[in-house]
Design a protein around this motif. Structure first.
Motif, PDB file in Angstrom:
ATOM      1  N   SER A  13       0.930  -1.242   0.030  1.00  0.00           N
ATOM      2  CA  SER A  13      -0.010  -0.041   0.186  1.00  0.00           C
ATOM      3  C   SER A  13       0.890   1.319   0.037  1.00  0.00           C
ATOM      4  O   SER A  13       1.872   1.323   0.688  1.00  0.00           O
ATOM      5  N   GLY A  14       0.531   2.076  -0.700  1.00  0.00           N
ATOM      6  CA  GLY A  14       1.270   3.459  -1.007  1.00  0.00           C
ATOM      7  C   GLY A  14       2.144   3.407  -1.950  1.00  0.00           C
ATOM      8  O   GLY A  14       2.736   4.502  -2.529  1.00  0.00           O
ATOM      9  N   GLN A  15       2.703   2.296  -2.399  1.00  0.00           N
ATOM     10  CA  GLN A  15       3.686   2.387  -3.455  1.00  0.00           C
ATOM     11  C   GLN A  15       3.426   2.786  -4.878  1.00  0.00           C
ATOM     12  O   GLN A  15       1.985   2.377  -5.376  1.00  0.00           O
ATOM     13  N   VAL A  16       4.027   3.279  -5.862  1.00  0.00           N
ATOM     14  CA  VAL A  16       3.535   3.662  -7.059  1.00  0.00           C
ATOM     15  C   VAL A  16       3.889   2.543  -8.037  1.00  0.00           C
ATOM     16  O   VAL A  16       4.826   2.023  -8.252  1.00  0.00           O
ATOM     17  N   VAL A  17       2.701   2.250  -8.808  1.00  0.00           N
ATOM     18  CA  VAL A  17       2.797   1.182  -9.958  1.00  0.00           C
ATOM     19  C   VAL A  17       2.663   1.815 -11.236  1.00  0.00           C
ATOM     20  O   VAL A  17       1.841   2.970 -11.638  1.00  0.00           O
ATOM     21  N   ASN A  18       3.649   1.399 -12.235  1.00  0.00           N
ATOM     22  CA  ASN A  18       3.160   1.865 -13.660  1.00  0.00           C
ATOM     23  C   ASN A  18       2.295   1.094 -14.446  1.00  0.00           C
ATOM     24  O   ASN A  18       2.423  -0.212 -14.468  1.00  0.00           O
ATOM     25  N   VAL A  19       1.225   1.895 -14.973  1.00  0.00           N
ATOM     26  CA  VAL A  19       0.223   0.990 -15.546  1.00  0.00           C
ATOM     27  C   VAL A  19       0.143   1.393 -17.071  1.00  0.00           C
ATOM     28  O   VAL A  19       0.184   2.615 -17.295  1.00  0.00           O
ATOM     29  N   MET A  20      -0.069   0.468 -18.166  1.00  0.00           N
ATOM     30  CA  MET A  20      -0.277   0.909 -19.283  1.00  0.00           C
ATOM     31  C   MET A  20      -1.580   0.931 -19.774  1.00  0.00           C
ATOM     32  O   MET A  20      -2.486  -0.020 -19.704  1.00  0.00           O
ATOM     33  N   THR A  21      -2.227   2.116 -20.209  1.00  0.00           N
ATOM     34  CA  THR A  21      -3.512   2.110 -20.523  1.00  0.00           C
ATOM     35  C   THR A  21      -3.886   1.658 -21.743  1.00  0.00           C
ATOM     36  O   THR A  21      -2.920   1.454 -22.775  1.00  0.00           O
ATOM     37  N   PRO A  22      -4.957   1.510 -22.071  1.00  0.00           N
ATOM     38  CA  PRO A  22      -5.291   0.774 -23.641  1.00  0.00           C
ATOM     39  C   PRO A  22      -4.793   1.697 -24.680  1.00  0.00           C
ATOM     40  O   PRO A  22      -4.581   1.298 -25.987  1.00  0.00           O
ATOM     41  N   SER A  23      -4.630   3.099 -24.511  1.00  0.00           N
ATOM     42  CA  SER A  23      -4.079   4.023 -25.593  1.00  0.00           C
ATOM     43  C   SER A  23      -2.594   3.596 -26.000  1.00  0.00           C
ATOM     44  O   SER A  23      -1.671   4.284 -26.837  1.00  0.00           O
ATOM     45  N   GLY A  24      -1.790   2.909 -25.080  1.00  0.00           N
ATOM     46  CA  GLY A  24      -0.410   2.784 -25.240  1.00  0.00           C
ATOM     47  C   GLY A  24       0.568   3.726 -24.429  1.00  0.00           C
ATOM     48  O   GLY A  24       1.598   3.486 -24.098  1.00  0.00           O
ATOM     49  N   LEU A  25      -0.459   4.500 -23.750  1.00  0.00           N
ATOM     50  CA  LEU A  25       0.422   5.466 -22.788  1.00  0.00           C
ATOM     51  C   LEU A  25       0.391   5.192 -21.351  1.00  0.00           C
ATOM     52  O   LEU A  25      -0.582   4.652 -20.762  1.00  0.00           O
ATOM     53  N   PRO A  26       1.541   5.097 -20.664  1.00  0.00           N
ATOM     54  CA  PRO A  26       1.573   4.797 -19.199  1.00  0.00           C
ATOM     55  C   PRO A  26       1.360   5.828 -18.110  1.00  0.00           C
ATOM     56  O   PRO A  26       1.323   6.852 -18.772  1.00  0.00           O
ATOM     57  N   ILE A  27       0.862   5.196 -17.011  1.00  0.00           N
ATOM     58  CA  ILE A  27       0.311   6.231 -15.978  1.00  0.00           C
ATOM     59  C   ILE A  27       0.841   5.885 -14.930  1.00  0.00           C
ATOM     60  O   ILE A  27       1.312   4.525 -14.665  1.00  0.00           O
ATOM     61  N   MET A  28       1.096   6.430 -13.771  1.00  0.00           N
ATOM     62  CA  MET A  28       1.441   6.190 -12.428  1.00  0.00           C
ATOM     63  C   MET A  28       0.319   6.130 -11.237  1.00  0.00           C
ATOM     64  O   MET A  28      -0.262   7.033 -11.175  1.00  0.00           O
ATOM     65  N   VAL A  29       0.108   5.143 -10.902  1.00  0.00           N
ATOM     66  CA  VAL A  29      -0.987   5.029  -9.737  1.00  0.00           C
ATOM     67  C   VAL A  29      -0.343   4.428  -8.519  1.00  0.00           C
ATOM     68  O   VAL A  29       0.452   3.723  -8.340  1.00  0.00           O
ATOM     69  N   ALA A  30      -1.014   4.784  -7.239  1.00  0.00           N
ATOM     70  CA  ALA A  30      -0.545   4.393  -5.975  1.00  0.00           C
ATOM     71  C   ALA A  30      -1.623   3.160  -5.675  1.00  0.00           C
ATOM     72  O   ALA A  30      -2.708   3.285  -5.742  1.00  0.00           O
ATOM     73  N   VAL A  31      -0.698   2.316  -4.793  1.00  0.00           N
ATOM     74  CA  VAL A  31      -1.714   1.021  -4.369  1.00  0.00           C
ATOM     75  C   VAL A  31      -2.509   1.468  -3.175  1.00  0.00           C
ATOM     76  O   VAL A  31      -1.887   2.045  -2.166  1.00  0.00           O
ATOM     77  N   PRO A  32      -3.750   1.413  -3.336  1.00  0.00           N
ATOM     78  CA  PRO A  32      -4.667   1.832  -2.113  1.00  0.00           C
ATOM     79  C   PRO A  32      -4.220   0.909  -0.974  1.00  0.00           C
ATOM     80  O   PRO A  32      -3.601  -0.269  -0.909  1.00  0.00           O
ATOM     81  N   ASN A  33      -4.897   1.155   0.149  1.00  0.00           N
ATOM     82  CA  ASN A  33      -4.694   0.619   1.612  1.00  0.00           C
ATOM     83  C   ASN A  33      -5.242  -0.739   1.660  1.00  0.00           C
ATOM     84  O   ASN A  33      -6.417  -0.923   0.737  1.00  0.00           O
ATOM     85  N   ASP A  34      -4.881  -1.850   2.161  1.00  0.00           N
ATOM     86  CA  ASP A  34      -5.786  -3.015   2.168  1.00  0.00           C
ATOM     87  C   ASP A  34      -5.619  -3.776   1.006  1.00  0.00           C
ATOM     88  O   ASP A  34      -6.460  -4.713   0.788  1.00  0.00           O
ATOM     89  N   ILE A  35      -4.910  -3.563   0.058  1.00  0.00           N
ATOM     90  CA  ILE A  35      -4.546  -4.353  -1.259  1.00  0.00           C
ATOM     91  C   ILE A  35      -3.409  -4.986  -1.262  1.00  0.00           C
ATOM     92  O   ILE A  35      -2.126  -4.477  -1.258  1.00  0.00           O
ATOM     93  N   LEU A  36      -3.585  -5.975  -1.357  1.00  0.00           N
ATOM     94  CA  LEU A  36      -2.443  -7.280  -1.465  1.00  0.00           C
ATOM     95  C   LEU A  36      -2.108  -7.477  -2.691  1.00  0.00           C
ATOM     96  O   LEU A  36      -2.654  -7.376  -3.700  1.00  0.00           O
ATOM     97  N   PRO A  37      -0.692  -7.852  -3.141  1.00  0.00           N
ATOM     98  CA  PRO A  37      -0.121  -8.255  -4.305  1.00  0.00           C
ATOM     99  C   PRO A  37      -0.961  -9.314  -4.622  1.00  0.00           C
ATOM    100  O   PRO A  37      -1.556 -10.353  -4.186  1.00  0.00           O
ATOM    101  N   GLY A  38      -1.655  -9.228  -6.248  1.00  0.00           N
ATOM    102  CA  GLY A  38      -2.333 -10.305  -6.984  1.00  0.00           C
ATOM    103  C   GLY A  38      -3.727  -9.764  -7.019  1.00  0.00           C
ATOM    104  O   GLY A  38      -4.468 -10.347  -7.873  1.00  0.00           O
ATOM    105  N   GLN A  39      -4.163  -8.838  -5.887  1.00  0.00           N
ATOM    106  CA  GLN A  39      -5.707  -8.292  -6.123  1.00  0.00           C
ATOM    107  C   GLN A  39      -5.528  -6.993  -7.073  1.00  0.00           C
ATOM    108  O   GLN A  39      -4.629  -6.595  -7.317  1.00  0.00           O
ATOM    109  N   THR A  40      -6.734  -6.830  -7.361  1.00  0.00           N
ATOM    110  CA  THR A  40      -7.098  -5.632  -8.311  1.00  0.00           C
ATOM    111  C   THR A  40      -7.782  -4.520  -7.598  1.00  0.00           C
ATOM    112  O   THR A  40      -8.574  -4.788  -6.542  1.00  0.00           O
TER     113      THR A  40
END
Length: 295
Positions: free
Chosen positions: A254-281
């Motif tokens: 939680s709190g770490q920034v993840v690089n996400v590729m959008t459908p348009s091909g442009l990446p964005i950076m989002v922070a992992v919300p609280n209480d979200i574990l690896p493997g969850q969406t």
């Protein structure tokens, strides 16, 4: 906004004091433009990195480069006599020339050694040249790809400004997205990149004309004033945002920034919300321009 070589471009500034538009209109522009602005790449950082790489490897190659020393002829008095014009000053038979009778073996050995040194020196110089040419070529190719990507981002930002232009016009301002490439050409735009969203205050006549052709009511308008109704059927507007599901990679919390590729091909950076574990969406809202796949 963006500082050359230090940070990425962004559009998260508060509304200027002199820009008299509603906070809702400004927030709609900022929320849609800021993710796009952060996707703009800075090729000047690539140039600095390539220059440092050439400098470091050039110093290393010079340090290990052999000393290509051309040997001097130990029996130079014979060569000086020969090169000084022996045949031009005397018409004696060539067979009587002591250069060929006594000095040919030593002279040929001297030539053979120096010829090998010259070949090795030429090989090293060609290696230097090919290495720097490869680095410059690769840097130019990557810079061209970065600028191509930036041009697509600029097109997306221009679309956003076009979609929001009616809202700003109803509040008394014309909006336009400009880049230095558009104003001064590709060379100046690449060397000194600059992007800006420009606002122009409309005259009273222009505001009345635009309000007469639109049913949009600014948020700060009088709520008791009547709104002209043109038709009961309202045209369905395209959603300004889309939603995608992001899976948390292994090792992220939680709190770490993840690089996400959008459908348009442009990446964005989002922070992992609280209480979200690896493997969850978790869902993430993105602008509609980044939700549409590139054609």
């Amino acid at each position: 906004k963006g500082t050359l070589m230090t940070e990425t471009a962004k559009f998260d500034e508060p509304k200027p004091y002199t820009l008299q538009v509603s906070d809702d209109t400004w927030a709609s522009l900022r929320l849609r433009v800021d993710p796009l602005a952060r996707a703009i790449l800075e090729p000047h950082r690539l140039y600095v990195g390539a220059g440092l790489l050439c400098l470091l490897l050039g110093v290393a190659l010079v340090a290990v480069r052999p000393d290509f020393k051309i040997e001097e002829d130990a029996d130079d008095d014979i060569n000086a006599s020969y090169n000084g014009g022996y045949y031009a000053a005397d018409d004696q038979d060539a067979a009587a020339d002591d250069f060929w009778q006594g000095g040919d073996v030593n002279y040929n050995e001297w030539q053979y050694k120096n010829r090998a040194v010259r070949r090795e020196k030429l090989a090293w110089n060609l290696g230097f040249g090919l290495f720097f040419a490869a680095v410059i070529g690769a840097t130019g190719m990557v810079a061209w790809m970065m600028e191509s990507r930036n041009s697509r981002v600029d097109a997306f930002v221009g679309e956003v400004c076009g979609e929001l232009s009616s809202r700003f016009e109803q509040e008394g301002y014309a909006i336009q997205y400009k880049t230095r490439i558009q104003e001064e050409g590709a060379v100046m735009g690449h060397l000194f990149p600059e992007r800006a969203i420009c606002f122009r205050e409309l005259t009273e006549e222009e505001v009345r004309e635009r309000r007469a052709n639109s049913t949009y009511t600014p948020p700060d308008a009088d709520p008791e004033s009547p709104v002209k109704k043109t038709s009961k059927k309202k045209k369905k507007k395209e959603a300004a945002f889309g939603s995608i599901n992001v899976m948390v990679p292994d090792g992220f919390t939680s709190g770490q920034v993840v690089n996400v590729m959008t459908p348009s091909g442009l990446p964005i950076m989002v922070a992992v919300p609280n209480d979200i574990l690896p493997g969850q969406t978790f869902p993430v809202q993105i602008p509609a321009q980044m939700y549409r796949p590139r054609k």
